[in-house]
Motif scaffolding. Structure first.
Motif, PDB file in Angstrom:
ATOM      1  N   VAL A  61       0.864  -1.178   0.000  1.00 14.22           N
ATOM      2  CA  VAL A  61       0.000   0.000   0.000  1.00 14.22           C
ATOM      3  C   VAL A  61       0.903   1.233   0.000  1.00 14.22           C
ATOM      4  N   HIS A  69       2.970  -0.794   4.324  1.00 13.59           N
ATOM      5  CA  HIS A  69       2.697   0.586   3.934  1.00 13.59           C
ATOM      6  C   HIS A  69       3.998   1.300   3.578  1.00 13.59           C
ATOM      7  N   THR A 113      -2.800   0.500  -4.026  1.00 14.86           N
ATOM      8  CA  THR A 113      -2.482  -0.856  -3.586  1.00 14.86           C
ATOM      9  C   THR A 113      -2.466  -1.798  -4.775  1.00 14.86           C
TER      10      THR A 113
END
Length: 955
Positions: A740, A911, A753
């Motif tokens: 992500v 992330h 994503t």
């Protein structure tokens, strides 16, 4: 440059299924194939009658081992699945038992199309089935005995004709039959074999190929086709005087079974040949066909089913489909015999190498048009496959734009007029074309002459689909098929590489076995009532003998029956939804003849947008002045386009269709009048169907490739550089995790994503994520998805919210989004209403076609949307709502695949906060503007220019 008319005289196609091959030892079935005693000897001299042996010898041909295996299976009365590569002679294998059995003649036809005793079958062949004794009365049927047709084991029946050639049923019926109309003095129908294919063109091609051996051997066999293009007069005559072999489609079988003379028409049926079976069973069309096969087994006990396929991932799924099932019996499910043809040369497949810069995001492969043209020049006949009809029109036009050598290039897709398609097919068979640009209309086993090369433009989306298309080239078993893959963008390069590796190992990714749809069941129930009154218990047992419905609960069957009888609880007050009624003796009959007529006009499971005919006319002054003049009526038909596309045009607009640039003149009833124009910048029609989802198998292959830099050496240099830059600026998606990324671009905040689960699953995920982000007050503006990635853009800083702990990715991507969030979205989703609309049309709730009362797509939409809202409020468990939710799980919304992805990445979300857009994010951001959502922000973000995004990504 003018486009050729492709006018050509039809020539018989080369018989690619009869190869010149040396005699070879018998190829035995795979070890897991069912055995029945010792394997018989398959010497050709013993297996084939003399007339066939002479015919083979005269041409220096030898019957292949798997073809003789199917003859042996027919003599043993077994259904069989043949898996054979393209060029191995599947077609001949499927028909050879029938040709042998009919070679000595069938009962001669009387003046009225009936039959009387005729010539006997030749020695060594399977005699044709005879008539059956009339049954005794039974309370389970309104037309005669049902149980009596299950002949006692000690009694000789149609299914056990001779001691030399026993033909036991593949699986005996487990319950009384729904109904039977018997005439003791009427002999069986002469119809011996049904050939069912997913394509009309395939049936026509097979008919042409069968005529040569039949005529050259002088066999007394009549072969005819029956499709939607067959004139009504011929279809009526075929019911009165059936041919020996009928080549048709699933819809036509359901139509015939709904007629009152269905039992007599199919009473002598011996065999059903199902070509390209893998393409038939993976949709609702396959569900309807399975129910039709169950009905045919009821009418003709001992019926043999022969499945032919080249691409099969799970053979047992197809083997179950071919025989009657009985879930109430202990032990493993019944399976058809399995024959696998081995051998063949591995295909020669490569990816196009070009020095032209590879687009970051495109679906048209415009950069490769000149390379494609060079390949066409270098080969005798090439098939250029694309994934959509829009792509087909575009690529065809671009090839003609640079066709300085005046190569004969043609266009073939399903929206073209049948006459135009037949001209192209005939020109291919005669060797008069250099190339054909086609969609899936030529995917399957049609033999149109000597194809040297297959060019697949765009990503294949599945290895089995790619193998099927590759097989169109060099339709011979002992020489490699040649193919070139042309990726349209950088992500498609990765997919093409994964597909090449799948082809190398022969991997298949056909969809898994499906459960039978309830809306299709409702349509079938009404069709059976149109044929004759039926008993519910008996029909339930018959339906459960069809593989997709073998686990159908009685409650679901009763719900489908109640829907056909009343429309359901919320609609039972409306008389028009009561389509069947009970009789005094407990049977179900059609309510009135008008309903039966409406059923026959709407049978089938293919729901498309309303189509308008395109007619070429002339308009005075239009070409010179640009103003539409008085339209001259008449002119030839070019094909059909979707109604919604025409609604966007005004007179004078131009568009590309049938390989020509056309000018829209006017709309008259259901016909679009167009004229030729010299415009150079036409609109391009957008068609409703044609997009293939990325298969789960190839998606996993792309993730594995990204996670293994040591395998990048096989990729083009510019794609390797793209991935290396991604690794430098961010990171690469892992094999089992979810990357992500968050960044700011153009004053907006992005969350990107990379699930690699296909566009449908990504669109559903995008809608659910925006709902959650809206609750988090991050003001989502919209989302955009492709097959590889999903981008959500918002007015709130999502990256900062993640860093500050206000937005937890584990909760954002939690599987519980498929609970309340999904239900809340479905309640207001236009996609769900569209799914319900399709189910309502298939189930017969809304009839699109009826003489003088045809409904436009807009009228159907209004009607079904109103009913949808009523059912959601008053009967949320209605049969059609359940059917629509089931479709959403695996179809338009792909909820099932999304759920599997969310489970896979649980605890593995990574992330990466970035300062600028990443290289992998550029392609999906270039598609922004295709989807928007409502919320606190009123305007969706406009798409940035490609140059700006690339500049930002390159830093």
């Amino acid at each position: 440059m003018p486009v050729p008319s492709c006018a050509a005289i039809a020539q018989p196609a080369r018989h690619a299924y009869l190869e010149r091959v040396p005699r070879s030892p018998r190829i035995r079935p795979r070890p897991d194939a069912p055995k029945s005693g010792a394997a018989p000897s398959h010497a050709a001299d013993d297996a084939l009658p003399e007339v066939f042996r002479r015919w083979f010898r005269a041409r220096g041909w030898a019957a292949r081992a798997h073809q003789l295996d199917l003859v042996a299976a027919a003599r043993a009365g077994r259904s069989v699945l043949l898996i054979a590569p393209t060029g191995a002679g599947k077609t001949l294998a499927g028909f050879l038992p029938t040709l042998i059995e009919l070679s000595g003649g069938r009962p001669t036809r009387g003046a009225g199309g009936g039959a009387k005793d005729g010539a006997a079958a030749p020695p060594g062949s399977v005699p044709p089935p005879g008539s059956v004794p009339p049954p005794q009365p039974s309370p389970a049927s309104g037309r005669g005995s049902t149980a009596a047709r299950n002949v006692d084991k000690g009694q000789k029946s149609r299914a056990a004709i001779t001691a030399e050639n026993p033909l036991p049923p593949s699986s005996p019926p487990a319950a009384p039959l729904p109904f039977a109309r018997w005439q003791a003095v009427q002999p069986a129908s002469p119809l011996h074999t049904l050939y069912i294919s997913p394509l009309k063109a395939l049936a026509v091609d097979i008919a042409r190929n069968l005529e040569t051996p039949i005529s050259e051997m002088g066999l007394p066999i009549r072969v005819e086709t029956r499709t939607g293009d067959t004139p009504s007069s011929r279809r009526q005559r075929q019911r009165r005087d059936p041919p020996d072999i009928l080549l048709t489609t699933p819809e036509q079988i359901s139509l015939l079974l709904a007629s009152k003379d269905a039992e007599h028409l199919f009473s002598g049926l011996k065999r059903v040949v199902l070509d390209e079976l893998h393409a038939l069973v993976t949709s609702k069309r396959g569900d309807l066909l399975a129910l039709a096969l169950a009905r045919l087994r009821t009418i003709a006990p001992g019926l043999q089913c022969v499945g032919l396929s080249a691409t099969v991932a799970e053979p047992d799924d197809l083997r179950r489909y071919l025989v009657a099932q009985d879930e109430s019996s202990p032990g493993p499910a019944p399976l058809a015999e399995l024959v696998v043809a081995q051998g063949g040369v591995a295909p020669d497949v490569r990816m196009l190498e070009t020095d032209v810069p590879m687009p970051w995001a495109s679906h048209m492969a415009l950069h490769a048009v000149r390379d494609i043209y060079a390949l066409l020049k270098a080969n005798r006949l090439s098939l250029v496959f694309v994934n959509t009809r829009r792509q087909a029109e575009f690529i065809f036009q671009e090839l003609w734009r640079i066709n300085d050598d005046n190569l004969p290039i043609a266009l073939h897709h399903g929206s073209l007029a049948v006459e135009q398609r037949r001209k192209v097919e005939a020109a291919m068979a005669a060797g008069r074309l250099k190339a054909v640009v086609a969609t899936s209309s030529l995917d399957l086993g049609i033999d149109w002459g000597d194809v040297d090369l297959v060019i697949n433009v765009g990503a294949p989306k599945g290895s089995s689909r790619l193998l099927q298309r590759i097989g169109r080239a060099n339709h011979r078993l002992d020489e490699p098929s040649r193919a070139v893959l042309v990726p349209a963008n950088r992500f498609e390069v990765l997919e093409c590489r994964a597909a090449l590796e799948a082809v190398k190992i022969g991997a298949q990714d056909t969809p898994p076995e499906r459960l039978g749809a309830l809306d299709v069941l409702a349509q079938h129930i009404l069709g059976m009532a149109c044929a004759a009154p039926f008993a519910a218990d008996a029909l339930f047992h018959e339906v459960r003998s069809a593989a997709p419905y073998r686990t159908l609960p009685r409650a679901d069957f009763d719900a489908a029956l109640d829907f056909v009888a009343t429309g359901g609880y919320a609609l039972k007050a409306y008389e028009r939804y009561a389509k069947i009624r009970p009789t005094k003796d407990g049977l179900w009959r059609v309510a009135n003849p008008m309903i039966a007529q409406a059923y026959r006009l709407n049978v089938g499971t293919i729901v498309e947008s309303t189509m308008l005919k395109v007619r070429l006319v002339s308009a005075r002054g239009a070409a010179k002045t640009g103003v539409t003049g008085r339209v001259r009526f008449g002119g030839r038909m070019l094909g059909e386009v979707e109604e919604y596309f025409v609604e966007t045009m005004v007179p004078g607009d131009t568009f590309v269709f049938a390989g020509e640039i056309l000018r829209y003149e006017t709309l008259v009833e259901d016909e679009v009048y167009v004229s030729r124009t010299t415009a150079t910048e036409p609109k391009v029609p957008a068609y409703a169907g044609g997009k293939f989802p990325l298969s789960t198998f190839l998606a996993a292959g792309v993730r594995a490739l990204l996670a293994a830099p040591e395998r990048w050496a096989a990729l083009p240099g510019q794609v390797r550089d793209w991935l290396e830059l991604q690794r430098l600026r961010s990171r690469l998606p892992g094999r089992d995790d979810l990357l992500v990324e968050s960044f700011v671009q153009g004053g907006r905040y992005y969350l990107v994503t990379y699930p690699f689960e296909g566009r449908l699953a990504h669109q559903t995920l995008g809608m659910l994520l925006t709902r959650r982000l809206e609750r988090a007050r991050l003001k989502p503006l919209g989302f955009v998805a492709n097959d590889y990635a999903l981008a959500v853009y918002a007015a709130g800083d999502m990256g900062a919210a993640i860093a500050q702990g206000r937005l937890a990715l584990a909760e954002l991507f939690d599987e519980d989004m498929l609970g309340d969030d999904l239900e809340a979205w479905l309640a207001e989703s236009a996609l769900m209403k569209r799914t319900f609309r399709h189910c309502a049309v298939i189930a017969g709730l809304i009839e699109r076609r009826f003489p003088g009362k045809e409904k436009t797509s807009r009228q159907v939409t209004v009607s079904t949307d109103l009913i949808y809202d009523v059912l959601r409020r008053h009967e949320p468990t209605h049969l059609l709502l359940r059917a629509a939710r089931a479709d959403a799980a695996t179809g338009l919304l792909d909820v099932k695949r999304l759920g599997e992805m969310l489970a896979r990445i649980r605890g593995a979300i990574v992330h990466m906060p970035l300062e600028r857009v990443s290289p992998l994010a550029v392609p999906v951001l270039l598609e922004i503007g295709q989807e928007s959502v409502g919320g606190e922000a009123s305007d969706a973000l406009l798409a940035e220019a490609e140059e700006e995004l690339i500049r930002a990504a390159m830093g």
